[in-house]
Scaffold this active site. Structure first.
Site, PDB file in Angstrom:
ATOM      1  N   GLU A 127       0.769  -1.065  -0.018  1.00 19.33           N
ATOM      2  CA  GLU A 127      -0.104  -0.052  -0.040  1.00 19.33           C
ATOM      3  C   GLU A 127       0.886   1.238  -0.127  1.00 19.33           C
ATOM      4  O   GLU A 127       0.520   2.349  -0.760  1.00 19.33           O
ATOM      5  CB  GLU A 127      -1.098   0.006   1.319  1.00 19.33           C
ATOM      6  CG  GLU A 127      -2.139  -1.076   1.052  1.00 19.33           C
ATOM      7  CD  GLU A 127      -3.026  -0.831  -0.015  1.00 19.33           C
ATOM      8  OE1 GLU A 127      -3.415   0.513  -0.247  1.00 19.33           O
ATOM      9  OE2 GLU A 127      -3.594  -1.573  -0.643  1.00 19.33           O
ATOM     10  N   CYS A 166     -12.796   3.334 -14.554  1.00 15.76           N
ATOM     11  CA  CYS A 166     -12.895   4.860 -14.411  1.00 15.76           C
ATOM     12  C   CYS A 166     -11.666   5.607 -14.233  1.00 15.76           C
ATOM     13  O   CYS A 166     -11.340   6.287 -13.260  1.00 15.76           O
ATOM     14  CB  CYS A 166     -13.685   5.004 -12.937  1.00 15.76           C
ATOM     15  SG  CYS A 166     -14.619   6.478 -12.834  1.00 15.76           S
ATOM     16  N   CYS A 217     -16.690   3.909 -20.329  1.00 15.44           N
ATOM     17  CA  CYS A 217     -17.970   4.148 -19.373  1.00 15.44           C
ATOM     18  C   CYS A 217     -18.847   3.027 -19.781  1.00 15.44           C
ATOM     19  O   CYS A 217     -19.766   2.555 -19.029  1.00 15.44           O
ATOM     20  CB  CYS A 217     -18.463   5.380 -19.534  1.00 15.44           C
ATOM     21  SG  CYS A 217     -17.593   6.723 -18.814  1.00 15.44           S
ATOM     22  N   CYS A 277     -18.591   0.067 -17.794  1.00 18.45           N
ATOM     23  CA  CYS A 277     -18.628   0.071 -16.341  1.00 18.45           C
ATOM     24  C   CYS A 277     -19.994  -0.425 -15.701  1.00 18.45           C
ATOM     25  O   CYS A 277     -20.887  -0.197 -16.178  1.00 18.45           O
ATOM     26  CB  CYS A 277     -18.648   1.842 -15.993  1.00 18.45           C
ATOM     27  SG  CYS A 277     -18.752   2.058 -14.289  1.00 18.45           S
ATOM     28  N   CYS A 297     -24.555   6.465 -12.823  1.00 23.74           N
ATOM     29  CA  CYS A 297     -23.737   7.410 -12.748  1.00 23.74           C
ATOM     30  C   CYS A 297     -24.073   8.731 -13.112  1.00 23.74           C
ATOM     31  O   CYS A 297     -24.614   8.818 -14.303  1.00 23.74           O
ATOM     32  CB  CYS A 297     -22.249   6.994 -13.456  1.00 23.74           C
ATOM     33  SG  CYS A 297     -20.819   8.205 -13.542  1.00 23.74           S
TER      34      CYS A 297
END
Length: 364
Positions: free
Chosen positions: A43, A198, A205, A208, A214
Site C-alpha cells: 500500500e 473509471c 464508461c 462500467c 452514474c
C-alpha cells in the site's frame, strides 16, 4: 443537475463486486495475503506509483526484508538502496521509522485498530483502512485517488478533492457504499474499478458496471469530475553536478540530508551557485586538483513542484592518499562498473550512465 436528480443505485456495491469477480485484478503478488506487513508495504509503494512499476520493487523489497523485524533491524541506507528508483523517498524513510515503532511499541505485531495504525509515520486514514480491510477484513472505508474518482463521478460531487467540504462528502459516500461483509473483496474491487474502468482519461464508461446510476455519465460530464486544481507552471531550476573521478575510475558520492529532495540518498557534489569556481571548490572541499574537466550533456528531471536541469561535469582528479572516504563523514567512493551499494536517485543513475556512455564511445 444534482446528485439527488437520479436515485442512488441501491445495488452499487453488488454490481462492483460482481464486476470484480469477472474482471478484477487477482494475480498481483500481494493478493491472497493476510499478513498486514506485506499488505502495508504494497500500500505504501502504491501511493502515487503505478502497479506495473511497483511489482518488481515490491518483490525485491520483500526478499530483502521479509518481515517487520528484518525491516526494523536494517540500516536506513539498506532500505534506501531497495527503494532507489521508486521515487517519493519520504515513503521509505517513514516505512523504516514505522517498523521500528511497531517493534518498540507493539512487540513487532502490526496494530489492530485504525487509530493505532494512523499513528504510524506515513499512514493516513485511507491507507490504514485498506491495510486493516485486506489483512483483517475489518470494515473501514477507503478513499484513495481511484476511489475518489469513482465516487466523484457516480455522485457528481462538485468541488476539488482536498478541500475539507469535498473530502467530508466523499468520505461519507465511501462509508455508505462499504458493505458489512466481503470487505476485503469490495476494497480491492472499488480500487480496481477506478484503475481499470473509471480512469482519469478516456474511461470506457460503457463497460462500467455502475454506469446506469452514474450522474456524471448521465450528464455527459465525466471529464468534469473530479474537479481539478488549476495547474501552475513548474519553475525551472538548474545546478552543476560534479563527477569527481580518481585515477582508478571510482567516483565520489555524497549523502543528502535526511530532509528535503532525495533525503537520505547518495548523490553527486552539487553546485547551485553558477559563479562558484569548480577548481576552487574541489581544492577547498576535498583537497584535490582537477587534471581535466569535461561538460556532459544536460539532463532534465521533474519533481512535483519544479523541473531540475542538471549540468554534469566530469572532473578527473588527483586525490592525496591521505583522503579516505568511508561514509562516516557523508562521502564514499563508488565504482560505476558495478551496481551501487548505496541508494541512488534515478537522476543520478542517469548521470552515471551518461558518463559510462561517453567512456564507451571514446574507447570504441
Amino acid at each position: 443537475m444534482t446528485d439527488s436528480t437520479l436515485p442512488d443505485s441501491s445495488d452499487f456495491t453488488t454490481k462492483v463486486l460482481d464486476w470484480h469477480e469477472r474482471h478484477g485484478r487477482r494475480n498481483l503478488p500481494w493478493h491472497a495475503q493476510k499478513n498486514p506487513y506485506l499488505i502495508w508495504v504494497s500500500e505504501i509503494m502504491l501511493q502515487q506509483t503505478q502497479v506495473a512499476t511497483v511489482i518488481p520493487f515490491y518483490q525485491d523489497f520483500i526478499r530483502k526484508f521479509p518481515d517487520i523485524h528484518a525491516l526494523a533491524e536494517a540500516e536506513l541506507d539498506e532500505v534506501m538502496v531497495q527503494w532507489s528508483g521508486l521515487g517519493y523517498y519520504t515513503r521509505a524513510r517513514n516505512l523504516h521509522k514505522a517498523a521500528r515503532k511497531i517493534c518498540d511499541d507493539h512487540d513487532g505485531h502490526f496494530p489492530e485498530t485504525l487509530s493505532e495504525v494512523m499513528r504510524l509515520p506515513g499512514i493516513g486514514r485511507s491507507t490504514a483502512g485498506a491495510i486493516l480491510a485486506f489483512s483483517r477484513n475489518a470494515r473501514h472505508p477507503i478513499l484513495d485517488g481511484n476511489v475518489k474518482r469513482v465516487l466523484s463521478r457516480y455522485h457528481a460531487v462538485e468541488g476539488t478533492p482536498g478541500k475539507q467540504k469535498t473530502e467530508n462528502r466523499l468520505w461519507a459516500l465511501a462509508d455508505q457504499h462499504t458493505p458489512a461483509d466481503r470487505i476485503a473483496e469490495y476494497t480491492q474491487a472499488i480500487m480496481d474499478l477506478g484503475a481499470l474502468i473509471c480512469r482519469g482519461r478516456n474511461p470506457p464508461c460503457k463497460e462500467c458496471p455502475v454506469a446506469s446510476g452514474c450522474l456524471a455519465y448521465a450528464q455527459d460530464r465525466v471529464a468534469s469530475f473530479p474537479a481539478r486544481k488549476p495547474k501552475k507552471p513548474r519553475p525551472l531550476k538548474s545546478c552543476r553536478m560534479l563527477l569527481l573521478r580518481r585515477s582508478d575510475g571510482f567516483v565520489l558520492l555524497c549523502k543528502r540530508p535526511n530532509q528535503g529532495v532525495w533525503g537520505g540518498l547518495w548523490s553527486l557534489p552539487q553546485l547551485d551557485d553558477p559563479e562558484l569556481d569548480v577548481n576552487q571548490y574541489c581544492r577547498e572541499m576535498f583537497d584535490c586538483e582537477i587534471t581535466s574537466l569535461n561538460s556532459l550533456d544536460r539532463i532534465r528531471h521533474g519533481f512535483s513542484h519544479y523541473e531540475l536541469e542538471i549540468k554534469p561535469i566530469l572532473c578527473e582528479i588527483n586525490v592525496p592518499e591521505t583522503i579516505q572516504m568511508d561514509g562516516d563523514h557523508g562521502y564514499i567512493w563508488h565504482d560505476p562498473k558495478y551496481p551501487a551499494t548505496a541508494g541512488l536517485p534515478t537522476a543520478i543513475k542517469r548521470v552515471l550512465a551518461l558518463m559510462k556512455k561517453i567512456d564507451t564511445n571514446q574507447s570504441a
